[in-house]
Design a protein around this motif. Structure first.
Motif, PDB file in Angstrom:
ATOM      1  N   LEU A  67       0.849  -1.184   0.000  1.00  0.00           N
ATOM      2  CA  LEU A  67       0.000   0.000   0.000  1.00  0.00           C
ATOM      3  C   LEU A  67       0.886   1.235   0.000  1.00  0.00           C
ATOM      4  O   LEU A  67       1.702   1.426   0.899  1.00  0.00           O
ATOM      5  N   GLU A  68       0.735   2.065  -1.035  1.00  0.00           N
ATOM      6  CA  GLU A  68       1.539   3.280  -1.177  1.00  0.00           C
ATOM      7  C   GLU A  68       0.767   4.487  -0.658  1.00  0.00           C
ATOM      8  O   GLU A  68      -0.405   4.677  -1.005  1.00  0.00           O
ATOM      9  N   PRO A  69       1.391   5.341   0.165  1.00  0.00           N
ATOM     10  CA  PRO A  69       0.723   6.599   0.533  1.00  0.00           C
ATOM     11  C   PRO A  69       0.655   7.527  -0.675  1.00  0.00           C
ATOM     12  O   PRO A  69       1.518   7.486  -1.555  1.00  0.00           O
ATOM     13  N   TRP A  70      -0.371   8.351  -0.725  1.00  0.00           N
ATOM     14  CA  TRP A  70      -0.479   9.317  -1.810  1.00  0.00           C
ATOM     15  C   TRP A  70       0.738  10.234  -1.821  1.00  0.00           C
ATOM     16  O   TRP A  70       1.270  10.605  -0.777  1.00  0.00           O
ATOM     17  N   TRP A  71       1.141  10.621  -3.023  1.00  0.00           N
ATOM     18  CA  TRP A  71       2.224  11.578  -3.251  1.00  0.00           C
ATOM     19  C   TRP A  71       3.568  11.113  -2.675  1.00  0.00           C
ATOM     20  O   TRP A  71       4.482  11.908  -2.501  1.00  0.00           O
ATOM     21  N   GLY A  72       3.679   9.803  -2.365  1.00  0.00           N
ATOM     22  CA  GLY A  72       4.941   9.291  -1.844  1.00  0.00           C
ATOM     23  C   GLY A  72       5.307   9.823  -0.476  1.00  0.00           C
ATOM     24  O   GLY A  72       6.494   9.881  -0.127  1.00  0.00           O
ATOM     25  N   PRO A  76       6.101   2.920   1.946  1.00  0.00           N
ATOM     26  CA  PRO A  76       4.935   2.045   1.740  1.00  0.00           C
ATOM     27  C   PRO A  76       4.736   1.115   2.935  1.00  0.00           C
ATOM     28  O   PRO A  76       5.617   0.949   3.780  1.00  0.00           O
ATOM     29  N   GLU A  77       3.573   0.497   2.965  1.00  0.00           N
ATOM     30  CA  GLU A  77       3.232  -0.402   4.061  1.00  0.00           C
ATOM     31  C   GLU A  77       2.639  -1.690   3.501  1.00  0.00           C
ATOM     32  O   GLU A  77       1.957  -1.683   2.471  1.00  0.00           O
ATOM     33  N   TRP A  78       2.926  -2.801   4.188  1.00  0.00           N
ATOM     34  CA  TRP A  78       2.301  -4.067   3.848  1.00  0.00           C
ATOM     35  C   TRP A  78       0.916  -4.099   4.490  1.00  0.00           C
ATOM     36  O   TRP A  78       0.760  -3.796   5.668  1.00  0.00           O
ATOM     37  N   LEU A 184      -5.925   6.423   1.949  1.00  0.00           N
ATOM     38  CA  LEU A 184      -6.107   7.757   2.505  1.00  0.00           C
ATOM     39  C   LEU A 184      -5.671   7.790   3.972  1.00  0.00           C
ATOM     40  O   LEU A 184      -4.989   8.724   4.411  1.00  0.00           O
ATOM     41  N   GLY A 185      -6.063   6.743   4.719  1.00  0.00           N
ATOM     42  CA  GLY A 185      -5.665   6.689   6.124  1.00  0.00           C
ATOM     43  C   GLY A 185      -4.156   6.593   6.292  1.00  0.00           C
ATOM     44  O   GLY A 185      -3.576   7.222   7.183  1.00  0.00           O
ATOM     45  N   LEU A 186      -3.508   5.784   5.430  1.00  0.00           N
ATOM     46  CA  LEU A 186      -2.052   5.657   5.502  1.00  0.00           C
ATOM     47  C   LEU A 186      -1.387   7.000   5.191  1.00  0.00           C
ATOM     48  O   LEU A 186      -0.431   7.394   5.871  1.00  0.00           O
ATOM     49  N   THR A 187      -1.901   7.702   4.171  1.00  0.00           N
ATOM     50  CA  THR A 187      -1.326   9.006   3.815  1.00  0.00           C
ATOM     51  C   THR A 187      -1.449   9.983   4.979  1.00  0.00           C
ATOM     52  O   THR A 187      -0.500  10.724   5.287  1.00  0.00           O
ATOM     53  N   GLY A 188      -2.615   9.981   5.641  1.00  0.00           N
ATOM     54  CA  GLY A 188      -2.805  10.866   6.788  1.00  0.00           C
ATOM     55  C   GLY A 188      -1.839  10.561   7.912  1.00  0.00           C
ATOM     56  O   GLY A 188      -1.246  11.476   8.508  1.00  0.00           O
ATOM     57  N   ARG A 189      -1.651   9.283   8.190  1.00  0.00           N
ATOM     58  CA  ARG A 189      -0.721   8.910   9.263  1.00  0.00           C
ATOM     59  C   ARG A 189       0.695   9.315   8.935  1.00  0.00           C
ATOM     60  O   ARG A 189       1.437   9.793   9.773  1.00  0.00           O
ATOM     61  N   ARG A 190       1.095   9.097   7.661  1.00  0.00           N
ATOM     62  CA  ARG A 190       2.454   9.461   7.271  1.00  0.00           C
ATOM     63  C   ARG A 190       2.650  10.979   7.366  1.00  0.00           C
ATOM     64  O   ARG A 190       3.700  11.455   7.791  1.00  0.00           O
ATOM     65  N   ALA A 191       1.631  11.750   6.952  1.00  0.00           N
ATOM     66  CA  ALA A 191       1.748  13.207   7.016  1.00  0.00           C
ATOM     67  C   ALA A 191       1.885  13.676   8.462  1.00  0.00           C
ATOM     68  O   ALA A 191       2.721  14.527   8.781  1.00  0.00           O
TER      69      ALA A 191
END
Length: 472
Positions: A67-72, A76-78, A184-191
């Motif tokens: 699973l790739e976060p948006w905009w890099g 990534p996460e498994w 979307l959730g992964l992107t939010g967490r990464r941000a």
């Protein structure tokens, strides 16, 4: 397989794994690791399916997609694949031709070259029937970001059977109950993670700078020398040797050809010791001897070739699978014709690399590279790997009999990825035999059968060093 619970692995890729995953925007940088097993008989298909179903429940990572976060934003996460179906990853095929080793290897090379579907778990397996003398083949390919060679062997050791007909069949484990984030959730967490980490990183940097300044003031000469030594070592590790590429191996393509050799394990050990080196030194010296002989057949032998070699950095506390290695690069001599002297040269070169303050140059820059846009990452990474004329790896394999659904593994070969290089050679031990597999780009090695014969001669020359009456 043990009776313990499912194997747990970190959900987040490390920077090195993310690099290998994202660089595949350029198809020349695909990174499949392929195992080709030769089985003594054709196993029952239902048992094969059941064994793989059990495996995916015991090692849940085999049910995970990337699973790739948006905009890099971040790594990534498994994440569990909600649509996982075993039939998408396991197939059965009958071998054509005469059913010989060459037919099996050609099938494996073509199959391994096909890209993984990016929205599914990046692995596949195939049972190949119809080999001569009633044998069968078993092919397994995984993406390098899922596991390195040793990580894959760790998984296989748990999943292979230790006897042909177990006294009782194991009941299927329950499918692990796991939830994964949305993109979307992964992107939010990464941000949020990046924002939270920024102040701490700045403060840590200021603290490091203040401490460094204090140390320099207290011992300016010693600290300066130490800093220069560290930076010089880091530069040697991170920047590959500027060895001119072999004029014979310059071609590049997406095609692959698999070659194999079987070498007696104890004989190779004896040969290494006889010349003052190790099994790995003798192995590398034989491969270099074969590469030199191949060049000599065409009338040009460079002084050196550029070699890449992974060094295992896996610790006892590291999770099963994954990637734990440092990438070593060095200029390897080709014009030494004495095999014993070549073994000692290899021994000294590798020993010097291991003594460096910084060995893992790739690890130093991987976080930066992984954060680049994929197209730019591919340009940088491809520019580096294309300089490798040769890559070599040595993987401890199976030390005792192993079975797949009742069929015994007679030979097991590993074929590493070839992201832009010319030749990748991997040794994997299988009880008393060194099973050696080479992935070659036929645009670089235009006469692969001649190349195979040259390595035959080079291994015979090296093995002779360990025999009675031979003086190294």
């Amino acid at each position: 397989m043990t009776d313990d619970g499912p194997v747990r692995s970190p959900s987040r890729m490390n920077a090195l794994e993310a690099m290998m995953w994202r660089a595949e925007v350029d198809p020349r940088l695909r990174s499949p690791v392929t195992i080709v097993d030769v089985l003594d008989l054709e196993p029952d298909w239902e048992r094969v399916v059941e064994a793989h179903e059990q495996a995916t429940r015991f090692v849940p990572r085999l049910r995970d997609r990337v699973l790739e976060p948006w905009w890099g934003w971040g790594l990534p996460e498994w994440s569990p694949d909600p649509g996982f179906t075993l039939s998408d990853h396991l197939e059965r095929r009958r071998l054509g031709g005469t059913g010989g080793r060459r037919d099996l290897l050609d099938l494996a090379a073509a199959w391994a070259s096909a890209p993984f579907e990016r929205d599914r778990p990046p692995w596949a397996a195939m049972l190949v029937t119809g080999l001569e003398d009633g044998r069968a083949g078993y092919l397994l390919k995984i993406h390098h970001s899922l596991a390195d060679g040793l990580g894959l062997v760790q998984i296989l050791r748990l999943l292979h059977g230790s006897e042909r007909d177990p006294a009782r069949a194991r009941p299927l484990r329950a499918v692990p109950d796991r939830d994964g984030p949305s993109r979307l959730g992964l992107t939010g967490r990464r941000a949020v993670g990046l924002l939270d980490a920024a102040p701490g990183a700045v403060l840590a940097g200021l603290g490091w700078a203040a401490g460094a300044a204090e140390r320099v003031v207290s011992d300016p000469l010693g600290r300066t020398r130490d800093g220069v030594t560290f930076l010089a070592s880091a530069a040697r590790a991170a920047v590959p040797h500027r060895v001119p590429p072999s004029p014979l191996l310059r071609g590049r393509s997406l095609d692959r050809r698999f070659l194999t050799w079987d070498v007696d394990l104890e004989e190779l050990k004896h040969a290494g010791r006889a010349a003052g080196g190790s099994l790995n030194d003798a192995y590398l010296a034989a491969v270099l001897g074969g590469v030199a002989r191949y060049h000599a057949r065409f009338g040009v032998v460079p002084e050196n070739v550029s070699v890449g070699m992974p060094m295992n950095t896996r610790g006892s506390d590291d999770a099963l699978g994954g990637n734990h290695w440092a990438g070593l690069r060095f200029a390897a001599p080709l014009r030494e014709t004495d095999p014993a002297a070549r073994i000692r040269l290899v021994r000294d070169v590798v020993a010097d690399l291991r003594r460096e303050r910084v060995m893992d140059g790739l690890g130093l820059i991987a976080p930066l590279l992984a954060s680049l846009p994929p197209v730019l990452l591919a340009r940088v990474q491809g520019g580096a790997t294309r300089r490798n004329d040769l890559q070599a790896s040595n993987i401890p394999g199976l030390s005792r009999p192993a079975f797949i659904a009742g069929a015994q593994i007679e030979r097991s070969y590993a074929f590493g990825p070839l992201p832009g290089g010319a030749v990748m050679v991997a040794l994997m031990s299988n009880r008393d035999t060194c099973c050696i597999g080479a992935t070659v780009d036929p645009a670089a090695v235009t006469e692969p059968d001649v190349f195979a014969a040259c390595l035959d001669e080079a291994f015979a020359e090296v093995l002779a060093l360990g025999r009675p009456g031979h003086r190294a």
